[in-house]
Design an enzyme around this catalytic site. Structure first.
Site, mmCIF file in Angstrom:
data_model
loop_
_atom_site.group_PDB
_atom_site.id
_atom_site.type_symbol
_atom_site.label_atom_id
_atom_site.label_comp_id
_atom_site.label_asym_id
_atom_site.label_seq_id
_atom_site.Cartn_x
_atom_site.Cartn_y
_atom_site.Cartn_z
ATOM 1 N N SER A 88 7.211 -1.607 0.323
ATOM 2 C CA SER A 88 6.658 -0.318 0.751
ATOM 3 C C SER A 88 7.001 0.859 -0.143
ATOM 4 O O SER A 88 6.531 1.972 0.117
ATOM 5 C CB SER A 88 7.106 -0.006 2.184
ATOM 6 N N LYS A 91 4.131 2.937 -1.334
ATOM 7 C CA LYS A 91 3.518 4.037 -0.594
ATOM 8 C C LYS A 91 3.768 5.399 -1.236
ATOM 9 O O LYS A 91 3.109 6.382 -0.881
ATOM 10 C CB LYS A 91 3.993 4.016 0.859
ATOM 11 N N SER A 143 6.634 4.327 7.296
ATOM 12 C CA SER A 143 6.099 3.251 6.456
ATOM 13 C C SER A 143 5.070 2.375 7.182
ATOM 14 O O SER A 143 5.043 1.150 7.019
ATOM 15 C CB SER A 143 7.257 2.383 5.945
#
Length: 439
Positions: A88, A91, A143
């Site tokens: 993640s 992101k 997230s």
């Protein structure tokens, strides 16, 4: 005009004819040797010497990078150029692309694909609408994978279209070993390869992202609440970046985890005007969730103890450069006696004039700072043409000044001519003599 002056002019023109011819022949014969020749004329060391860094000691992470967030220079790396899945932390790129290509009050429609994403998820439902700004808090604080896909489809038209934008942006930033397939960082592959990056590239992406004030504001927010556009569903998200509360130096960060990537982290810290970026890949697997915080703190302390900021500009000496068969545009013979003019013109024709170089740098350039280890030095490399052939125009590029640390170039500045030098020709001499004597 008296006979003596007339005789002087005649002799002067005869002298000009012969001298200019010889000078032009000489310049023609040597032109191949004079054009395009460059040389290093000066190396200016800073006050410190460059040695190998000792490093922060052992780390849990498979790949780690400590970067100067202002210059992009890697201060320390452990397999920092090895490509690995990054979960993640992806992101960060998703967020910065949304900020640059969308507006906070954009309506984002949730698709079936977005709603079907696996945990961790906000719980979006197909057909719902949200403000883009609200979804960015969901993306960066908790997230959420469904949020990432909804944002990608809104900005890029599809996840695939958004992935293309991600990869183009990565190249623009300077990433060399990064390939994005998904907007949420879940493992994926396409014709271009698997979803992966390096610790160095990930740090570079973060150093770019923190230059955006809205990105910083979002990632520094501890808690955020919002509704869908219908007002029927309310959500509250809490920032999962625990490092924000571990040190006052932390200014941004993003965690990540998949079974393939392990625990990952990328964060930014500021201390005494210094910006440190820390990127970790493969930093433990369950039950070792705290490894990433230990590695991050160790790298931060290493940076704080071993690197300082320094103004690296030092004024280099720029030597004069010969200009063959040229003369200053403002030269005159009218102020001299006929005998002096004849003697000086005879001696000067066919020889070189000289110009001075001017470094094209602003005052702000001379105040720039760089993060240096105590044992490092900055060098100033000045490259100039050995000689030039007339004509030369004021502002013409005649060289370059480069400041660097080892192979890393900090800045390049052009060196330009300080004045015009005209070429001495028969016609120029005739016009010059008659202009200076009769005007």
């Amino acid at each position: 005009m008296k006979k003596k002056g007339k005789r002087f002019l005649c002799r002067l023109l005869i002298l000009i004819t012969g001298t200019v011819s010889v000078g032009q022949a000489s310049a023609s014969a040597g032109a191949a040797d004079l054009q395009g020749v460059s040389t290093v004329v000066q190396m200016i060391p800073a006050a410190v010497d460059m040695n190998e860094t000792d490093g922060p000691g052992s780390l849990y992470a498979l790949s780690a990078v400590l970067m100067d967030g202002d210059s992009g220079r890697v201060l320390y790396e452990k397999e920092g150029y090895t490509a690995r899945p990054n979960a993640s932390t992806t992101k960060v790129m998703t967020c910065i692309l949304a900020l640059e290509n969308g507006k906070g009050d954009d309506y984002v429609m949730v698709s079936k694909n977005a709603a079907a994403q696996p945990e961790v998820k906000l719980g979006l439902k197909e057909g719902e609408q949200y403000y883009l700004e609200d979804l960015l808090y969901s993306l960066m604080l908790k997230s959420h994978n469904d949020t990432a896909v909804a944002i990608a489809e809104h900005i890029g038209g599809s996840v695939e279209g958004f992935a293309h934008m991600m990869n183009e942006k990565a190249k623009e930033i300077g990433c060399t070993s990064t390939h994005f397939v998904t907007s949420n960082g879940l493992d994926g592959a396409d014709a271009g390869g698997v979803h992966e990056t390096t610790a160095r590239d990930l740090a570079l992406i973060m150093s770019y992202a923190i230059k955006n004030k809205t990105f910083l504001h979002i990632t520094q927010t501890r808690d955020y609440s919002f509704y869908d556009l219908s007002g029927n569903r309310q959500f509250s998200v809490h920032n999962a970046n625990a490092f924000l509360d571990m040190t006052p130096d932390a200014i941004s960060g993003k965690t990540g985890f998949t079974g393939n990537a392990g625990y990952c982290y990328v964060g930014a810290c500021k201390n005494e005007g210094r910006t440190f970026i820390i990127a970790l890949l493969g930093c433990g697997w369950p039950n070792n969730k705290s490894y990433k915080w230990k590695d991050t703190m160790k790298l931060l302390e290493y940076g704080k103890e071993n690197f300082h900021k320094e103004v690296y500009w030092q004024e280099p000496a720029i030597p004069e450069i010969q200009v063959k068969d040229g003369v200053s545009e403002n030269s005159t013979v009218s102020d001299e006696s006929p005998a002096q003019s004849e003697q000086n013109l005879s001696a000067g024709l066919g020889k070189a004039a000289f110009i001075k170089g001017v470094i094209q740098a602003e005052d702000s350039d001379k105040k720039k700072e760089v993060l240096l280890k105590d044992s490092e030095k900055v060098t100033c490399n000045v490259r100039l043409q050995k000689s030039l052939a007339a004509p030369v125009k004021k502002g013409q590029k005649i060289g370059q000044v480069t400041f660097s640390i080892g192979e890393l170039v900090l800045d390049d500045y052009f060196v330009t001519a300080d004045r015009n030098i005209v070429k001495i020709t028969y016609l120029w001499c005739v016009n010059k003599v008659f202009h200076d004597f009769f005007h």
